[in-house]
Design an enzyme around this catalytic site. Structure first.
Site, PDB file in Angstrom:
ATOM      1  N   GLU A 123       0.742  -1.482   0.381  1.00 56.89           N
ATOM      2  CA  GLU A 123      -0.238   0.028  -0.169  1.00 56.89           C
ATOM      3  C   GLU A 123       1.039   1.588  -0.066  1.00 56.89           C
ATOM      4  OE1 GLU A 123      -3.535   0.501   0.101  1.00 56.89           O
ATOM      5  OE2 GLU A 123      -3.550  -2.111  -0.050  1.00 56.89           O
TER       6      GLU A 123
ATOM      7  N   CYS B 149      -1.633   9.101   2.976  1.00 58.84           N
ATOM      8  CA  CYS B 149      -1.268   8.978   1.222  1.00 58.84           C
ATOM      9  C   CYS B 149      -2.793   9.125   0.230  1.00 58.84           C
ATOM     10  CB  CYS B 149      -1.454   7.265   1.506  1.00 58.84           C
ATOM     11  SG  CYS B 149      -3.057   6.804   2.425  1.00 58.84           S
TER      12      CYS B 149
HETATM   13  P1  NAD Z   1       8.236   4.456   4.468  1.00 54.52           P
HETATM   14  O1  NAD Z   1       8.491   3.855   3.090  1.00 54.52           O
HETATM   15  O2  NAD Z   1       9.304   5.181   4.831  1.00 54.52           O
HETATM   16  O3  NAD Z   1       8.602   4.204   5.867  1.00 54.52           O
HETATM   17  C1  NAD Z   1       6.974   3.108   6.006  1.00 54.52           C
HETATM   18  C2  NAD Z   1       7.779   1.867   7.179  1.00 54.52           C
HETATM   19  O4  NAD Z   1       8.833   0.986   5.866  1.00 54.52           O
HETATM   20  C3  NAD Z   1       8.671   2.468   8.244  1.00 54.52           C
HETATM   21  O5  NAD Z   1       8.025   1.659   8.865  1.00 54.52           O
HETATM   22  C4  NAD Z   1       9.961   2.177   7.801  1.00 54.52           C
HETATM   23  O6  NAD Z   1      10.728   2.039   8.973  1.00 54.52           O
HETATM   24  C5  NAD Z   1      10.480   1.214   7.000  1.00 54.52           C
HETATM   25  N1  NAD Z   1      11.355   0.653   6.349  1.00 54.52           N
HETATM   26  C6  NAD Z   1      11.759   1.843   5.789  1.00 54.52           C
HETATM   27  N2  NAD Z   1      13.159   0.884   5.007  1.00 54.52           N
HETATM   28  C7  NAD Z   1      13.184  -0.305   5.002  1.00 54.52           C
HETATM   29  C8  NAD Z   1      13.680  -0.997   4.840  1.00 54.52           C
HETATM   30  N3  NAD Z   1      14.717  -0.761   3.157  1.00 54.52           N
HETATM   31  N4  NAD Z   1      13.183  -2.472   4.840  1.00 54.52           N
HETATM   32  C9  NAD Z   1      12.042  -2.779   6.002  1.00 54.52           C
HETATM   33  N5  NAD Z   1      11.414  -1.658   6.240  1.00 54.52           N
HETATM   34  C10 NAD Z   1      11.539  -0.512   5.957  1.00 54.52           C
HETATM   35  O7  NAD Z   1       7.594   6.019   4.205  1.00 54.52           O
HETATM   36  P2  NAD Z   1       6.878   6.706   5.596  1.00 54.52           P
HETATM   37  O8  NAD Z   1       7.493   7.741   5.753  1.00 54.52           O
HETATM   38  O9  NAD Z   1       6.998   6.030   6.693  1.00 54.52           O
HETATM   39  O10 NAD Z   1       5.137   6.788   5.278  1.00 54.52           O
HETATM   40  C11 NAD Z   1       4.735   7.779   4.271  1.00 54.52           C
HETATM   41  C12 NAD Z   1       4.803   7.385   2.919  1.00 54.52           C
HETATM   42  O11 NAD Z   1       3.890   6.244   2.814  1.00 54.52           O
HETATM   43  C13 NAD Z   1       4.012   8.248   1.813  1.00 54.52           C
HETATM   44  O12 NAD Z   1       4.497   7.351   0.533  1.00 54.52           O
HETATM   45  C14 NAD Z   1       2.374   7.475   1.599  1.00 54.52           C
HETATM   46  O13 NAD Z   1       2.205   8.036   0.384  1.00 54.52           O
HETATM   47  C15 NAD Z   1       2.437   6.453   1.502  1.00 54.52           C
HETATM   48  N6  NAD Z   1       1.856   6.122   2.451  1.00 54.52           N
HETATM   49  C16 NAD Z   1       0.357   4.674   2.241  1.00 54.52           C
HETATM   50  C17 NAD Z   1      -0.560   4.218   2.368  1.00 54.52           C
HETATM   51  C18 NAD Z   1      -1.309   2.941   1.748  1.00 54.52           C
HETATM   52  O14 NAD Z   1      -2.034   3.004   2.321  1.00 54.52           O
HETATM   53  N7  NAD Z   1      -1.565   3.491   0.518  1.00 54.52           N
HETATM   54  C19 NAD Z   1      -0.817   4.794   4.049  1.00 54.52           C
HETATM   55  C20 NAD Z   1      -0.585   5.725   4.633  1.00 54.52           C
HETATM   56  C21 NAD Z   1       0.778   6.135   3.796  1.00 54.52           C
END
Ligand code: NAD
Length: 488
Positions: free
Chosen positions: A257, A291
């Protein structure tokens, strides 16, 4: 546990025990508005991730055998605890995630709605008996839990976005390990674990490991225990997790997502007051860090000026500042990195675009900004803007508006405003996105409905029967009753 304010969150939750992480680093959990340290937390190590997955694996077998009634009853107890602890949960969302009070209340409600839905899931795990041409044979499809589910969640709606995977996973007889975002270890995981523990969830079925994803991220994704990774976060990280899931020694299914770039389209016959309010709320709620936030506002040329005046007026009325203040809608950026990115986008926009609303940032709070006459191909309009910054784009007619709406690599949510339902529906069906709301804002998440995106917004759907399909697997079993001769 009598009071969530006295919960000790300075521990990992593994195999039903609260224990210090054995990682080498210590993380500090900060209040994004005041800068206050909420707690410090020894990070999980790769060994902790392994212990959590092993505990989940061991506990899942008996859990899958429990009656639907027993699993449903768990969620009824969770719902009672959520109601009793509403204010404590809202306070955590304000102080850890920088949520304005209204957003925190919306998030609490989303979790409660998810719990209520989860209570019905154990009774919706249907199998099937299928027609088959082979004589004297019955063809059955059994549905079973997928096993262990790894959940990785972001910081923006941490409580809800972790929980929307946890609840259906447990309801379908799976066990879970959660890795919340580094900035929201409590609301994204530890608080949920406390609530489920208090509701009587057996040890090992829900585990929470917190820490730096650069240290534990890969092992979290490639461990052989999880059969499914539910990731919510950015498109870049999601791609990486999808690759890891396929390349892991045991291939995993994934739900990804990811990010959005959601258009709100105002057609020539729209109710402009409604459209302007929906655009203001859907763009600036939670400082644009959702998002489903409205990223691009596409307006028919014939009503452009009138809409812009109304939009600027409504957005200008939104209070920004202290998220704990009940009247605030726009609170702080989540952390220093997020604030820096917001300010850089703002400087870029101010240098090139026509600004029609703005104001000076105060601390980590950026007030609502609106830029008009923006080109859809502008790099800023093509960027998911996790900031209180809106871009308004002019369209010649419906066909042009549709082309602009679809002119993005993302395809999560969208909205179209028109007083002619047939016209709006025709337009909506042309949008290449997972979700479109007619005469409503782009931000909507309801547990019985399919939530998810197309294109770079991801894979899979939450909600209703869709999440049951995601978190279960089918087993085809045939039963031959008569004898046949295979060899003559
Ligand atoms: P992010 O991708 O930086 O982090 C998300 C999660 O992934 C965090 O728990 C982070 O610690 C983890 N992560 C990061 N690198 C990783 C790796 N190499 N291996 C494993 N885990 C890792 O995103 P964010 O900044 O926390 O959130 C914002 C983003 O999330 C925006 O792009 C937003 O649109 C998206 N989002 C999508 C939805 C949806 O339902 N489509 C909902 C909310 C947020």
């Amino acid at each position: 546990m009598s009071d969530a304010r006295s919960y000790n969150f300075e521990a990992q939750y593994i195999a039903g025990t609260w224990r210090a992480g054995t990682g080498e680093t210590t993380a500090t959990d900060l209040n994004p508005y005041t800068g206050e340290t909420l707690l410090t937390l020894k990070s999980a190590s790769i060994a902790d991730v392994d212990a959590a997955y092993r505990a989940a694996e061991a506990a899942q077998v008996a859990w899958a055998e429990t009656s639907p009634a027993a699993r449903a009853d768990l969620f009824r107890r969770v719902a009672d605890i959520l109601r009793a602890r509403r204010e404590e949960i809202v306070e955590w969302l304000i102080k850890e995630a920088g949520s304005a009070r209204l957003k925190a209340q919306i998030e609490w409600q989303a979790v409660l709605n998810g719990v209520i839905e989860a209570a019905s899931i154990p009774y919706r795990m249907h199998g099937q008996i299928l027609p088959i041409d082979t004589p004297d044979t019955e063809s059955r499809v059994y549905r079973r839990p997928i096993g262990v589910v790894g959940v990785i969640s972001p910081w923006n709606f941490p409580f809800h976005l972790s929980h929307r995977s946890i609840a259906p996973a447990l309801a379908t007889g799976n066990a879970v390990v959660v890795k919340p975002a580094e900035d929201t270890p409590v609301t994204g995981g530890l608080l949920i674990a406390r609530i489920y523990e208090e509701a009587g969830l057996p040890a090992g079925l829900l585990n929470v490991v917190t820490g730096d994803s650069r240290t534990i991220g890969d092992s979290f994704c490639t461990h052989d225990a999880p059969r499914f990774l539910s990731f919510t976060g950015s498109t870049g990280v999601g791609r990486r997790i999808g690759r890891l899931a396929i390349e892991a020694p045991v291939i995993k299914r994934t739900a990804l997502e990811l990010g959005g770039n959601n258009p709100l389209v105002v057609l020539a016959d729209a109710d402009l007051e409604q459209a302007a309010q929906a655009a203001a709320f859907g763009r600036f709620l939670h400082q644009g860090q959702i998002c489903m936030s409205t990223n691009r506002i596409i307006v028919d040329a014939s009503v452009y000026d009138e809409f812009l005046t109304l939009f600027v007026d409504y957005a200008g009325r939104l209070q920004h500042g202290d998220p704990a203040d009940a009247n605030t809608l726009v609170g702080p950026a989540l952390n220093a990195k997020q604030l820096k990115a917001n300010l850089e986008h703002l400087a870029d926009a101010k240098s090139r675009l026509r600004q029609v609303l703005g104001g000076d940032p105060v601390g980590s709070v950026v007030p609502p900004h609106i830029f008009a006459d923006v080109d859809n191909d502008d790099p800023l309009a093509q960027t998911e803007m996790f900031a209180p910054i809106a871009f308004v784009i002019k369209a010649r007619d419906d066909a042009h508006a549709l082309e602009l709406a679809n002119g993005t690599e993302a395809g999560l949510s969208s909205a179209v405003f028109s007083q002619d339902e047939a016209r709006a529906l025709r337009f909506a069906r042309g949008i290449d996105a997972g979700m479109t709301h007619i005469n409503d804002m782009t931000v909507a998440d309801v547990p019985f409905n399919p939530f998810g995106g197309e294109k770079n917004s991801g894979l899979g759907r939450f909600g209703g029967s869709w999440i049951v399909d995601e978190l279960t697997t089918t087993h085809w079993i045939t039963v031959r009753r008569g004898k046949i001769s295979y060899i003559h």
